[in-house]
Design an enzyme around this catalytic site. Structure first.
Site, PDB file in Angstrom:
ATOM      1  CE1 TYR A   1      -3.056  -3.009   0.327  1.00 16.92           C
ATOM      2  CE2 TYR A   1      -3.476  -2.422   2.606  1.00 16.92           C
ATOM      3  CZ  TYR A   1      -3.711  -3.236   1.522  1.00 16.92           C
ATOM      4  OH  TYR A   1      -4.603  -4.279   1.635  1.00 16.92           O
TER       5      TYR A   1
ATOM      6  N   PRO B   1     -15.176  -5.266   1.937  1.00 18.54           N
ATOM      7  CG  PRO B   1     -15.273  -4.565   4.160  1.00 18.54           C
ATOM      8  CD  PRO B   1     -14.314  -4.777   3.019  1.00 18.54           C
ATOM      9  CG  LEU B   2     -18.174  -1.262   3.231  1.00 10.88           C
ATOM     10  CD1 LEU B   2     -17.976   0.138   3.788  1.00 10.88           C
ATOM     11  CD2 LEU B   2     -19.471  -1.873   3.714  1.00 10.88           C
TER      12      LEU B   2
END
Length: 253
Positions: free
Chosen positions: A63, A208-209
């Site tokens: 990241y 998850p979204l």
């Protein structure tokens, strides 16, 4: 730390943590590349997690690359004793939006050592193999993490984007503390999730979204995941503290 943990609690890698964790991928620039536009806000958001009862922070050396691990150190070091700090190795970033697995044992060892320095820790609480490198035998990729676990540099080993067969193979080399795969209302089927439920392995749904596509139904999406079983511990990500607060509220009311 508040008494009520968002979504309840789960034990991962020997630590009791909130079932709602925090994924840090969005704390970077466009293309998951470089630093965020407002670095001060990102640091503040990381510090906000503790006050909201979130003590499971999920990162990766890819990241940025490296950006998020540095932000975590700047924001949270020295770390709370009950914080579960997870990171991942085994993915290189040639350019923005480009991801490539690299599982050579010498590279994985160097990546863990670099994460230890960036996070300023002697041992990583939970270190995931970020992806399987198909050009390297899986047992060799897990074996180097297991060796570093024996050396005391990794407390627990996790797997990211693994199938049940790969989890089973990896578990012949070292105990597996968690599995992190994509799961959300739009992508609701993962055989590894059911496998983890049967085996009692914590399952960490990333995305998850669905990268924010749920909007105002985000709370419903998280509650759906949590209802699948006590092994579930989703890690939604955001760069907006109000959004984070709304997610916490949605799973604690």
């Amino acid at each position: 730390m508040t008494d009520q943990r968002p979504g309840g609690t789960i034990t991962i890698a020997g630590k009791t943590v909130s079932r709602l964790g925090f994924g840090t991928m969005r704390l970077t620039g466009p293309g998951t590349w470089g630093h965020p536009a407002d670095q001060t806000a990102a640091l503040r958001l990381l510090r906000t997690c503790s006050g909201l009862g979130i003590n499971h922070i999920d990162a990766a050396d890819a990241y940025g690359p490296h950006t998020v691990e540095e932000l975590i150190r700047w924001a949270l070091h020295p770390y709370d004793e009950d914080l579960l700090l997870a990171t991942k190795v085994g993915m290189i970033r040639p350019a923005p939006n480009i991801w490539s697995p690299l599982g050579r044992p010498d590279y994985l060892r160097a990546a863990v050592e670099a994460s230890l320095r960036r996070l300023s820790v002697e041992r990583i609480d939970l270190c995931y193999l970020h992806r399987v490198d198909p050009s390297v035998p899986l047992v060799d990729q897990i074996a180097v993490l297991a060796a570093m676990q024996e050396e005391g540099k990794i407390a627990a080993i996790g797997l990211s984007k693994f199938t049940p067969a790969q989890i089973t193979e990896a578990a012949t080399i070292a105990p597996i503390a968690a599995v992190q795969n994509v799961l959300n209302i739009d992508e609701p089927d993962d055989s590894a999730e059911r496998f983890c439920a049967r085996q009692g392995i914590p399952y960490i749904p990333y995305r998850p979204l669905n990268a924010g596509r749920h909007g105002t139904s985000a709370g419903k999406a998280l509650r759906w995941l949590l209802a699948l079983g006590e092994h579930m511990a989703p890690i939604p990500g955001t760069s907006n503290p109000d959004h984070l607060l709304s997610l916490v509220s949605a799973v604690t009311r």
